[in-house]
Design an enzyme around this catalytic site. Sequence first.
Site, PDB file in Angstrom:
ATOM      1  N   ASP A   1     -40.272  81.770  40.499  1.00  0.00           N
ATOM      2  CA  ASP A   1     -41.455  82.223  39.750  1.00  0.00           C
ATOM      3  C   ASP A   1     -42.493  81.104  39.653  1.00  0.00           C
ATOM      4  OD1 ASP A   1     -39.570  80.898  38.054  1.00  0.00           O
ATOM      5  OD2 ASP A   1     -40.627  81.635  36.276  1.00  0.00           O
TER       6      ASP A   1
ATOM      7  N   GLU B   1     -38.005  80.755  35.346  1.00  0.00           N
ATOM      8  CA  GLU B   1     -37.853  79.359  34.905  1.00  0.00           C
ATOM      9  C   GLU B   1     -39.044  78.962  34.044  1.00  0.00           C
ATOM     10  OE1 GLU B   1     -38.379  74.963  34.981  1.00  0.00           O
ATOM     11  OE2 GLU B   1     -39.756  76.494  35.670  1.00  0.00           O
TER      12      GLU B   1
HETATM   13 ZN    ZN Z   1     -41.037  74.184  38.265  1.00  0.00          ZN
END
Ligand code: ZN
Length: 387
Positions: free
Chosen positions: A74, A136
């Site tokens: 992401d 993340e």
């Molecule tokens: Zn990163």
Amino acid sequence: MIEKNAINILKSLVGFDTTSYKSNLDLIAFVESYLDTHNIKSSLVYDSTKKKANLYATIGLAIEGGIILSGHTDVVPVTGQDWTEDPFHLTQKENKLYGRGTADMKGFLALILSRVPKMMSTNLSKPIHLAFSYDEEVGCVGVHRLLDLINDNSIKPNFCVVGEPTNMEVVTGHKGKCGYKVIVKGLACHSGQAPLGVNAVQYAAKLISHITEISREKSIKGPFDYDYEIPYTTLHTGVISGGTILNIVPDSCQFEFEIRHLIEDNPRELINKIKLYAKEHLLPDMHKVSSKADIHFEKKITYPGLSIDESSELVRYIKKLLNNKKHKKVIFGTESGLFQEKLDIPTVVCGPGSIDQAHKADEYISINQLEKGGKFLDDLIASISIS
Ligand SMILES: [Zn+2]
């Protein structure tokens, strides 16, 4: 040496808009099919909505040990940022490659994928595991399911390298983070009768002052780790909202604060200290006016810090591959502490590109950094090949 293959793959990866609040399945399908063409089977671990997935794949012998190469798929939003070119189209200018995620951290993913044919044609003494996560950038949320999968696997890897952008220097530590939202509920009334109400904004302000005071204490009393730019645990309030107009005593105020803690500090103790202050010093006064007044704490985000001994086998191994004896600690968080904490696998952070370009408009990775990252992977593969 120009990383032509890696750049082509990076072009594809950047083309998938995997901003954290969107699906990453198109990118995952691309990686899965790419690995499939090299006869590598992927395991996907979906989130509860089935719109996002982690990917895990093992290359080489299905035996104990080996090294995990890990990264998140992401990226952070481009909203409100002034990009010169389309952020989801890889643009090369001179020796820089521009696009969202080039540095953080699709560049590393592209390099790994570009080395897959080499990994397959090399006689590896230990497996290489690919671990690609989602979510993340919203607080290391998605990787938990991936770690559960690895934990359930019969094959346990020895080491993990998280390829966040460190300019290809080995990172042995970062702070842990813990973020909270606080909702203060008071009692509204006409401001001319202020003592008859419970002013939520003012009580929030008292609590924020207390949090600021704890942060000040930390800066004086420590603990300290001088490998960090800011060598102590910090607390900070970043968002606040409350009240409607000046002549009403506000019955609601919300704010968010975070703790960035050294491994030596326990964030739970600090949170308990803040909660205790609310309970003993604020709520009794609030309850004198209204029994319904309340201060509610909501945990928003938490991940552990990373700390690995400089003399550990993994750090020495990576330094040797990089031909660089230095190591550093960084200001940003990663999934690496979770690999250590949940799987007990020695982990370092090391990847191409700079965090200075991450999250910003016109994010880029230099071709020089890609080349350094490529050489690192080549040397890593060579170090575990049976000649
Ligand atoms: Zn990163």
